[in-house]
Design an enzyme around this catalytic site. Structure first.
Site, mmCIF file in Angstrom:
data_model
loop_
_atom_site.group_PDB
_atom_site.id
_atom_site.type_symbol
_atom_site.label_atom_id
_atom_site.label_comp_id
_atom_site.label_asym_id
_atom_site.label_seq_id
_atom_site.Cartn_x
_atom_site.Cartn_y
_atom_site.Cartn_z
ATOM 1 N N GLY A 91 35.725 86.880 44.176
ATOM 2 C CA GLY A 91 36.400 88.129 44.561
ATOM 3 C C GLY A 91 36.264 89.172 43.479
ATOM 4 N N ASP A 254 26.990 85.611 45.967
ATOM 5 C CA ASP A 254 27.960 86.720 45.918
ATOM 6 C C ASP A 254 27.283 88.007 45.456
ATOM 7 O OD1 ASP A 254 27.917 84.959 43.546
ATOM 8 O OD2 ASP A 254 29.143 86.515 42.633
HETATM 9 P P1 AMP Z 1 28.921 88.846 38.447
HETATM 10 O O1 AMP Z 1 28.160 87.688 37.865
HETATM 11 O O2 AMP Z 1 29.009 90.042 37.560
HETATM 12 O O3 AMP Z 1 28.438 89.198 39.795
HETATM 13 O O4 AMP Z 1 30.444 88.356 38.590
HETATM 14 C C1 AMP Z 1 30.835 87.137 39.148
HETATM 15 C C2 AMP Z 1 32.339 87.081 39.293
HETATM 16 O O5 AMP Z 1 32.992 87.210 38.025
HETATM 17 C C3 AMP Z 1 32.944 88.173 40.178
HETATM 18 O O6 AMP Z 1 33.998 87.618 40.901
HETATM 19 C C4 AMP Z 1 33.414 89.191 39.169
HETATM 20 O O7 AMP Z 1 34.454 89.996 39.680
HETATM 21 C C5 AMP Z 1 33.911 88.299 38.036
HETATM 22 N N1 AMP Z 1 33.903 88.965 36.724
HETATM 23 C C6 AMP Z 1 32.828 89.308 35.967
HETATM 24 N N2 AMP Z 1 33.221 89.890 34.824
HETATM 25 C C7 AMP Z 1 34.577 89.933 34.840
HETATM 26 C C8 AMP Z 1 35.581 90.415 33.927
HETATM 27 N N3 AMP Z 1 35.265 90.985 32.757
HETATM 28 N N4 AMP Z 1 36.874 90.274 34.306
HETATM 29 C C9 AMP Z 1 37.205 89.704 35.464
HETATM 30 N N5 AMP Z 1 36.324 89.229 36.351
HETATM 31 C C10 AMP Z 1 35.020 89.334 36.057
HETATM 32 MG MG MG Z 2 28.654 90.154 41.355
#
Ligand code: AMP
Ligand code: MG
Length: 515
Positions: A91, A254
């Site tokens: 999410g 995702d």
């Molecule tokens: P991503 O690999 O950037 O697509 O992120 C994968 C998941 O990690 C998603 O649910 C993002 O919202 C969460 N996410 C990535 N970085 C952060 C952060 N600094 N704080 C909170 N959630 C994060």
């Molecule tokens: Mg992402």
């Protein structure tokens, strides 16, 4: 509420029509907002007045301090396979969907924040984002857009004035405002399918159809039609990536959209010396998301989407599996056709010929064998079409290495032009000197419109981001952005942006997730 904000005219169907798909949430306040980037052409496309979004009002808006009127910020839920392992609960951990805006073409576009603070889905994360990676999303997104590749785009980046803690130390924080055809991901379907919530999978599928494939709405076969449409969009998208040497780097489910737009520019990079096995992500040890694996991973992700849709594909389970399988099995053919169509254009050819696939494959083998820069090689093939082989030959460690291939390509070009282009092995006619010259010049012009001169060179991107993040200097970022917005131009001022990185820089180049 200020007048700037009122201009957005939001219509928030995702929050309104889909109960249980998101939670209302507010962005965190930023102590000292400053606008680092405003995408004026995109603002105009959205029907906004760029002038009204500039200055302190724009900074407050894009840092999340003043919510535009009509925005209903929500954190979206989704799940996802990350590097092959399923996470049932992901999410928006640091993002918020503000709502949807109908653009000047009549298309519905999502507006979302990234880096706007913790949400119920933040898990261990801080909900924040740093200036460098958000400006990176700007650069790569605008480059992809200018290259004609479907992509989410950055509308603005605002510094928050608050530092964020990362592995490398404290970094300046920022919020990105992202525009997307939608934020519906394969992982959104997986979230509800994993919970056995067939009603919500159906609601989401029908919502997606209304938004992205309205011609299918209400038809009995629409869910198979949706799967097919998504697969076709992904086939085309990944073929486009491959034809510019783009490595997404984190093709988790995702991070794959149903709209067919590229999303989430985290550890992405462009290949320099051509290598199908190229990987830059620091955590992709097994090379799961290596350049040449991307079509295989796209198909794998589509199979995960297909699984979520099985209950909608018919009462009889075996029949549903057969229909889904047929579509997933068709993907490699669609992809191959899209890839070849792109390659043919890159080769300057107009009419299909059964030998084209081998012609392109052999060219790439030569580039791989010689560790030749992918982008420069294609670009200089344009000069070869116009009669000058020297620039492309000079890219090879042995300038004679491509001679036989160039001769073969010339014969193919000449066949297409219905004229003899000279004996194999001979350089083509020089511009303006023979009957063969005109088709050659026309071909070069066509090739230069599909083989970019400027791509986001990894070292140039890092240079620009370091200046912005470490020193607060935005000029290198702005200059690079300007070059990336006209990738097919060839003017002296762009030469520095067209050059590959020194091989040693590329060899040591690493990209990072969790930025
Ligand atoms: P991503 O690999 O950037 O697509 O992120 C994968 C998941 O990690 C998603 O649910 C993002 O919202 C969460 N996410 C990535 N970085 C952060 C952060 N600094 N704080 C909170 N959630 C994060
Ligand atoms: Mg992402």
């Amino acid at each position: 509420m200020d007048t700037t904000a009122a201009a957005f005219r939001f219509d928030n169907t995702y929050a309104r029509e889909l109960e249980g798909f998101s939670v209302p949430w507010k962005p965190a306040a930023a102590p000292a907002p400053a606008l680092l980037f405003l995408n004026r052409p995109l603002a105009a496309e959205l029907g906004l007045d760029p002038a009204a979004l500039d200055g302190p009002a724009g900074a407050a808006l894009f840092a999340g301090n003043t919510l535009p009127e009509g925005a209903e910020p929500v954190a979206q839920v989704y799940a996802g396979h990350q590097f092959g392992g399923f996470s049932p609960q992901l999410g928006d951990g640091r993002a918020l969907l503000l709502g949807e805006v109908i653009d000047t073409f009549g298309h519905r576009r999502d507006l979302a924040f990234k880096g706007s603070g913790r949400t119920p889905f933040s898990r261990g994360g801080d909900g924040r984002a740093a200036v460098g990676p958000m400006l990176r999303e700007v650069l790569i997104g605008e480059a992809m857009h200018a290259l004609g590749i479907p992509t989410t785009r950055a509308l603005a980046v605002a510094a928050t004035g608050e530092p964020v803690m990362r592995e490398t130390g404290m970094l300046p924080g920022a919020v990105l405002t992202r525009v997307a055809a939608s934020h519906i991901r394969v992982g959104t379907f997986q979230f509800f399918a994993a919970r056995g919530d067939e009603a919500r999978v159906r609601a989401l599928a029908d919502y997606t159809i209304a938004r992205h494939d309205p011609a299918l709405a209400g038809t009995p076969d629409r869910h198979a039609g949706l799967l097919r449409a998504v697969a076709r969009r992904q086939a085309r998208l990944v073929a486009q990536w491959m034809n510019v040497g783009f490595i997404h780097g984190v093709m988790n489910t995702d991070n794959m959209t149903l709209s067919g737009e590229t999303i989430d520019y985290g550890p992405c990079a462009f290949v320099e010396a051509y290598d199908p096995g190229a990987v830059f992500s620091s955590i992709d040890h097994a090379g799961r998301y290596a350049l040449s694996n991307q079509p295989l991973i796209a198909r794998w992700n589509l199979a995960r989407l297909a699984e979520t849709l099985l209950p909608l594909l018919g009462e009889d389970a075996e029949g549903a599996i057969a229909r889904a399988t047929e579509i997933i099995d068709a993907f490699p053919g669609w992809y191959a056709a899209d890839l070849l169509e792109g390659r043919r254009a890159k080769l300057g050819l107009l009419r299909p010929d059964p030998a084209d696939e081998a012609l392109a494959a052999d060219w790439l083998s030569l580039l791989h064998a010689g560790s030749v820069d992918f982008t420069s090689a294609w670009r200089r093939l344009g000069a070869a079409a116009a009669g000058d082989d020297a620039p492309v030959r000079a890219l090879f460690p042995d300038p004679l290495a491509p001679a036989a291939w160039l001769a073969r390509w010339r014969v193919r070009c000449a066949d297409e032009d219905g004229a003899s282009g000279g004996a194999p092995g001979e350089p083509g006619p020089a511009a303006g000197t023979s009957a063969g010259a005109l088709p050659g010049i026309a071909r070069a012009a066509r090739m230069n419109a599909v083989n970019p001169n400027v791509i986001p060179r990894n070292h140039r991107v890092e240079e620009a981001l370091a200046a912005a993040s470490d020193e607060g200097r935005l000029e290198p970022f702005e200059r690079l952005l300007d070059a990336l917005r006209r990738p097919f131009d060839d003017v002296p001022g762009l030469a520095a942006f067209a050059e590959p990185a020194p091989a040693a820089v590329t060899a040591g180049y690493r990209t990072y997730c969790g930025t």
